[in-house]
Motif scaffolding. Structure first.
Motif, mmCIF file in Angstrom:
data_model
loop_
_atom_site.group_PDB
_atom_site.id
_atom_site.type_symbol
_atom_site.label_atom_id
_atom_site.label_comp_id
_atom_site.label_asym_id
_atom_site.label_seq_id
_atom_site.Cartn_x
_atom_site.Cartn_y
_atom_site.Cartn_z
ATOM 1 N N ASP A 76 0.826 -1.206 0.000
ATOM 2 C CA ASP A 76 0.000 0.000 0.000
ATOM 3 C C ASP A 76 0.860 1.255 0.000
ATOM 4 O OD1 ASP A 76 -2.212 -1.595 0.068
ATOM 5 O OD2 ASP A 76 -2.948 -0.913 2.026
ATOM 6 N N GLU A 77 1.958 1.214 0.760
ATOM 7 C CA GLU A 77 2.810 2.394 0.878
ATOM 8 C C GLU A 77 3.442 2.753 -0.471
ATOM 9 O OE1 GLU A 77 2.705 -0.092 3.060
ATOM 10 O OE2 GLU A 77 1.711 1.088 4.627
ATOM 11 N N LEU A 80 0.763 4.157 -2.773
ATOM 12 C CA LEU A 80 0.380 5.520 -2.409
ATOM 13 C C LEU A 80 1.427 6.538 -2.847
ATOM 14 C CD1 LEU A 80 -1.240 5.347 1.158
ATOM 15 C CD2 LEU A 80 -2.228 6.353 -0.902
ATOM 16 N N LYS A 104 -7.056 3.282 4.292
ATOM 17 C CA LYS A 104 -6.146 4.082 3.463
ATOM 18 C C LYS A 104 -6.816 4.455 2.150
ATOM 19 C CE LYS A 104 -1.891 2.063 5.334
ATOM 20 N NZ LYS A 104 -0.707 1.219 5.043
ATOM 21 N N SER A 108 -7.294 8.225 0.739
ATOM 22 C CA SER A 108 -6.738 8.576 -0.568
ATOM 23 C C SER A 108 -7.791 9.160 -1.487
ATOM 24 C CB SER A 108 -6.108 7.339 -1.214
ATOM 25 O OG SER A 108 -5.037 6.876 -0.418
#
Length: 216
Positions: A76-77, A80, A104, A108
């Protein structure tokens, strides 16, 4: 279109092959060279080994003139950071990030990023398949929060109006198919037995729709 895909896992590889098959120019970026082995022989795009949020790698991939970017790694990081860089630094017109953490994904979306949440979508899709016994699923929108379904008008609703199947913010009749022809109704349109109604509804409102259809 020129598309950059960050991540060559099962999703990224499948996405790359599909877009390439449709004639788009595709560049796939992944840190592991072995990941590109997932790409089939029909793939005609380019591959670049490197980090999906590395500025030099993104420039090499042609981010300054690309039409869209999809960040679909398992992190996910990473997704993103890559999506934000594409959107905010390089002003890519279309950016999509895959985020496994639904929280998240929601944050977002508030920041203006297009996201998909496989976990949320999967849960809502399974509920849909298990519980919508008389509703025919057509499409799930967003991360599965809104569904488009079809249902045949039952005998008890014949002669009623579309307004009686409408709940503001929850259920909306978007079209009716009658005798082979589809049209957009008004709230006052009369329902007829045998009509096929096409509805958009919140995934959480399926039970309420069943009540309105007289199935409870």
């Amino acid at each position: 279109m020129k598309i950059i895909i960050i991540g060559c896992g099962r999703v990224g590889a499948g996405l790359a092959e599909t877009l390439s098959h449709h004639g788009h120019g595709v560049t796939v970026v992944d840190q592991a060279p072995a990941a590109f082995e997932r790409l089939g022989p029909s793939f005609r795009g380019e591959t670049i080994t490197g980090g999906g949020f590395d500025r030099d790698i993104l420039l090499t991939a042609g981010i300054e003139w690309c039409d869209g970017l999809a960040a679909v790694t398992t992190s996910d990081e990473v997704n993103l950071v890559a999506a934000r860089a594409a959107r905010q630094m390089f002003h890519v017109p279309r950016v999509v990030a895959s985020l496994y953490d639904p929280r998240k994904a929601e944050v977002s979306r508030r920041l203006g990023l297009l996201t998909i949440s496989p976990v949320t979508w999967g849960i809502n899709r399974i509920v849909e398949l298990l519980c919508y016994s008389r509703l025919e699923p057509v499409k799930s929108l967003g991360s599965g929060e809104v569904d488009v379904v079809e249902a045949e008008v039952p005998h008890l609703l014949a002669g009623r109006t579309v307004n009686e199947l409408t709940v503001a913010g929850e259920i909306l009749v978007v079209a009716i198919t009658r005798q082979g022809k589809t049209f957009i109704p008004t709230l006052g349109t009369e329902l007829r037995e045998g009509d096929l109604v096409h509805l958009a509804l919140l995934a959480t409102s399926a039970e309420r729709l069943k009540i309105l259809m007289g199935w409870h």
